[in-house]
Structure formats: C-alpha cells, structure tokens
Motif scaffolding. Sequence first.
Motif, PDB file in Angstrom:
ATOM      1  N   ASN A  66       0.817  -1.219   0.000  1.00 52.22           N
ATOM      2  CA  ASN A  66       0.000   0.000   0.000  1.00 52.22           C
ATOM      3  C   ASN A  66       0.850   1.268   0.000  1.00 52.22           C
ATOM      4  O   ASN A  66       0.329   2.355   0.184  1.00 52.22           O
ATOM      5  N   SER A  79      -5.115   3.014  -0.714  1.00 54.28           N
ATOM      6  CA  SER A  79      -5.982   1.847  -0.601  1.00 54.28           C
ATOM      7  C   SER A  79      -7.372   2.209  -1.108  1.00 54.28           C
ATOM      8  O   SER A  79      -7.660   3.364  -1.391  1.00 54.28           O
ATOM      9  N   ASP A  80      -8.210   1.181  -1.206  1.00 51.85           N
ATOM     10  CA  ASP A  80      -9.606   1.450  -1.512  1.00 51.85           C
ATOM     11  C   ASP A  80     -10.308   1.752  -0.183  1.00 51.85           C
ATOM     12  O   ASP A  80      -9.658   1.845   0.858  1.00 51.85           O
ATOM     13  N   GLU A  81     -11.621   1.897  -0.228  1.00 50.08           N
ATOM     14  CA  GLU A  81     -12.345   2.277   0.983  1.00 50.08           C
ATOM     15  C   GLU A  81     -12.272   1.227   2.083  1.00 50.08           C
ATOM     16  O   GLU A  81     -12.386   1.540   3.260  1.00 50.08           O
ATOM     17  N   GLU A  82     -12.078  -0.039   1.714  1.00 52.02           N
ATOM     18  CA  GLU A  82     -11.977  -1.102   2.711  1.00 52.02           C
ATOM     19  C   GLU A  82     -10.553  -1.333   3.188  1.00 52.02           C
ATOM     20  O   GLU A  82     -10.298  -2.195   4.020  1.00 52.02           O
ATOM     21  N   GLY A  83      -9.605  -0.598   2.626  1.00 53.09           N
ATOM     22  CA  GLY A  83      -8.217  -0.743   3.055  1.00 53.09           C
ATOM     23  C   GLY A  83      -7.420  -1.765   2.258  1.00 53.09           C
ATOM     24  O   GLY A  83      -6.339  -2.151   2.682  1.00 53.09           O
ATOM     25  N   TYR A  84      -7.935  -2.200   1.121  1.00 57.53           N
ATOM     26  CA  TYR A  84      -7.254  -3.211   0.322  1.00 57.53           C
ATOM     27  C   TYR A  84      -6.725  -2.621  -0.984  1.00 57.53           C
ATOM     28  O   TYR A  84      -7.238  -1.629  -1.481  1.00 57.53           O
ATOM     29  N   THR A 126      -9.576   4.037  -5.568  1.00 54.78           N
ATOM     30  CA  THR A 126      -8.579   4.177  -4.520  1.00 54.78           C
ATOM     31  C   THR A 126      -8.423   5.643  -4.126  1.00 54.78           C
ATOM     32  O   THR A 126      -8.905   6.533  -4.800  1.00 54.78           O
ATOM     33  N   GLU A 138      -7.934   2.710  13.461  1.00 52.89           N
ATOM     34  CA  GLU A 138      -7.600   1.553  14.280  1.00 52.89           C
ATOM     35  C   GLU A 138      -7.903   1.812  15.753  1.00 52.89           C
ATOM     36  O   GLU A 138      -8.336   0.957  16.485  1.00 52.89           O
ATOM     37  N   GLU A 141     -11.701   1.493  16.705  1.00 52.32           N
ATOM     38  CA  GLU A 141     -12.283   0.137  16.708  1.00 52.32           C
ATOM     39  C   GLU A 141     -12.042  -0.589  17.974  1.00 52.32           C
ATOM     40  O   GLU A 141     -11.875  -0.542  18.981  1.00 52.32           O
TER      41      GLU A 141
END
Length: 141
Positions: A66, A79-84, A126, A138, A141
Amino acid sequence: MEHFVLRTKALIIDAVIVTLFSMLIDNILYIILSFINNQTLLAWYPTAVLIVVTMLYFTIFEAKTNKTLGKKMTHLYVSDEEGYMSYKKAFVRNLTKIYWIPLIFDIIIGKVLNYPSRLFDKLAGTDVYSDIELEEVEFEE
C-alpha cells in the motif's frame, strides 16, 4: 486535494528512485544492445525501460504494501475504501505516471470534476491517506 504537498514530495522521491533504477538498467542494456547495432532499438529502448520500470515499481509496491518508498517516507498509503489494494487497482491508478503530461491532466481533471483525488484514483476506486488517519481508524475500533 488532500495531502497534495505530501503526495508531491512522495512522487518526487519515487521519481528519483525510478529514474536511478531505469538508468542502471539502461546502461546494462546498452552494452548488450550495442552488439546488435540497431539504431532504432538503441534510440527507443530507454523510453520502454522507463515505462516498464515505472509501472512495475508503483504497481508492485502499492499492491503489496500500500506504499511506495516515497509514500513511506512521507507517511502516506494508498488503498480502496476497505483498506485493500490489488495489482489491477494499483496498475490503473498509476497509468498516468508514465509521463508527467498525462499526470498533470489526471490531477486537473480530478480537481475539475470535484473528486477527492486524481481521476485515475477515482477510476481505480482508490485514494491516498495519511498514516495518522489509519491510526485514528484503528484506535476507534
């Protein structure tokens, strides 16, 4: 555009790395290709090397970690919105980096269309975020 200055710094760092690596490959290939004695090939191979090295560098680093080395030094990640990230997304978002003119249009069109980032970031799904934003997510959560 968010992180414009940091992204610019990261791009400059990455451009230096890509250029140095391309020059190394160019010099090695020049020795090999000079025996062929094809003037057209000798004139165009540096451009091909630069394109291939640029796309490999940005695609592999961003798909695997990333981050490019420039993004790592400026504390950014993509990253994309999901973090991938995938190789396809990394490849698409970096297509305009093969030469600076398409990159400038990519930035301008993204701004004109009021995207949060570049046009090709939008096409790839992205965006670039700061490491601080990752730490805040992080922590929540």
